[in-house]
Design a protein around this motif. Structure first.
Motif, mmCIF file in Angstrom:
data_model
loop_
_atom_site.group_PDB
_atom_site.id
_atom_site.type_symbol
_atom_site.label_atom_id
_atom_site.label_comp_id
_atom_site.label_asym_id
_atom_site.label_seq_id
_atom_site.Cartn_x
_atom_site.Cartn_y
_atom_site.Cartn_z
ATOM 1 N N LYS A 22 39.810 40.475 47.025
ATOM 2 C CA LYS A 22 39.314 41.753 46.527
ATOM 3 C C LYS A 22 40.424 42.622 45.925
ATOM 4 O O LYS A 22 40.167 43.379 44.987
ATOM 5 N N THR A 23 41.623 42.516 46.472
ATOM 6 C CA THR A 23 42.689 43.453 46.078
ATOM 7 C C THR A 23 43.792 42.817 45.239
ATOM 8 O O THR A 23 44.621 43.536 44.681
ATOM 9 N N SER A 24 43.814 41.494 45.146
ATOM 10 C CA SER A 24 44.877 40.813 44.395
ATOM 11 C C SER A 24 44.284 39.773 43.454
ATOM 12 O O SER A 24 44.765 38.634 43.373
ATOM 13 N N GLN A 28 44.244 42.314 38.566
ATOM 14 C CA GLN A 28 45.043 43.274 39.315
ATOM 15 C C GLN A 28 46.503 42.857 39.391
ATOM 16 O O GLN A 28 47.408 43.690 39.259
ATOM 17 N N TRP A 43 48.084 49.687 50.041
ATOM 18 C CA TRP A 43 47.692 48.279 50.137
ATOM 19 C C TRP A 43 48.436 47.593 51.266
ATOM 20 O O TRP A 43 47.847 46.852 52.062
#
Length: 377
Positions: A22-24, A28, A43
């Motif tokens: 979701k974050t990497s 992104q 993060w």
């Protein structure tokens, strides 16, 4: 090689994987690479909440493991970092926590701040134009009355140096090696960002010009420092190998999908027998990478007498195999594989750095040879 994981380990791995997905994601990661920004503190704090920073810290200092096997648990995280090319300072933070935890409660406050993600810490170990031999660090620690030191010299290849609040500095005093904890705002310390092949991880150079370290900031000295540095080196070498293995897993899946999607002469690439055999060989080598890193992690966790030798074997094998297989994936992608738009180059950059840090394959081969020579004697 994940078939023998406990349910808790699988949950820990899957939670980390879902978070990084979701974050990497690729967009992104590319945005971070283009921006030149340092570590995203929010993060990293979220990752700390998942337990990334707790594995190598004993329970009496606020840490704890998932399975009772701290390095095996942390290797699961490192593999997921490699699989997504995640940018966080996992390796260097783990090295710092290893050193501080070895000193016991003396630095409990710093350990807590690092574990929660409130502080980012980095290990300042490498000297300009030197490898990972820790016997004679070039940065000088001159003793002061009362037990402190004055630091002078230069450290390079300091991961997350531009973002770090604390540095665990390995230096050399007249009494042998010392490790000291130096805040970023210490007078006499300057931090200069440096170029890195890895597009998503930042490095810096530290210059010390008479930086004063009080007695309370001394973490280890003498033989205790030497033993702590060896442990830090082997832990981070293992994590680097695990991260490279994760990167290989990520690109293996991408390449397999590409071979089914790409048609030549009316057939998918995956239908050609020669390419099937080629990918089977790559798969075998990937499983061997997983096996050697898992074996080394288990040896370190159990305190096996040959644990350090097994780490060197893992770093040597993985460091040789992974970059070569990734280059094979570039060829299998054809012209697309050498474009900036494809993610392969990000993984090649990451694994090239991991291969070089904390002992190259050649340096680890020399360690293995020295161990064998010592046993023979």
């Amino acid at each position: 090689m994940d078939s023998d994981l406990t349910p808790d380990q699988k949950t820990f791995r899957d939670t980390t994987r879902n978070f990084l997905n979701k974050t990497s994601s690729s967009p992104q990661i590319r945005a971070l690479a283009d921006s030149g920004a340092g570590t995203d503190r929010t993060w990293w704090s979220q990752g700390a909440e998942l337990g990334w920073t707790a594995m190598l810290v004993p329970e009496d200092l606020g840490g704890g493991t998932v399975s009772g096997e701290p390095l095996r648990d942390l290797c699961l995280v490192a593999r997921e970092f490699g699989r997504t090319c995640a940018p966080g300072p996992l390796l260097t933070t783990s090295a710092v926590l290893t050193g501080l935890a070895a000193a016991g409660e003396a630095h409990a406050e710093a350990i807590e701040a690092i574990m929660t993600g409130d502080s980012i810490a980095s290990w300042a170990f490498y000297e300009p134009s030197r490898g990972w031999d820790s016997s004679t660090p070039g940065t000088a620690a001159d003793p002061l009355p009362g037990g402190g030191f004055t630091l002078s010299g230069t450290k390079d290849r300091v991961e997350a140096g531009e973002s770090a609040d604390l540095f665990l500095v390995t230096a050399h005093s007249p009494g042998g090696p010392v490790q000291v904890l130096v805040p970023r705002d210490t007078p006499g310390l300057s931090v200069t960002p440096s170029w890195s092949l890895d597009a998503t991880r930042r490095f810096a150079t530290l210059s010390f010009a008479g930086a004063v370290v009080p007695p309370g900031a001394v973490v280890q000295r003498g033989e205790a420092a030497r033993e702590a540095v060896e442990t830090q080196l082997h832990n981070t070498a293992l994590l680097a190998a695990a991260e490279m293995t994760g990167a290989l897993q990520g690109m293996f899946d991408v390449t397999i999908q590409w071979m089914f999607d790409r048609y030549t002469f009316g057939r998918p690439l995956a239908s050609y027998q020669a390419l099937k055999h080629r990918m089977a060989d790559n798969k075998t080598a990937m499983e061997a990478c997983l096996a050697t890193t898992a074996g080394a992690a288990g040896a370190l966790d159990s305190g096996a007498p040959d644990a350090h030798e097994m780490v060197s074997i893992a770093k040597t094998y993985v460091g040789d195999k992974v970059p070569a297989i990734l280059q094979d994936f570039v060829q299998l992608h054809g012209g697309l594989g050498v474009t900036w738009e494809h993610d392969l180059h990000l993984y090649l950059r990451r694994t090239a750095c991991d291969r070089a840090l904390y002992g190259t394959p050649d340096e680890h081969r020399r360690r293995i040879a020295a161990t064998l020579e010592g046993n023979a004697a």
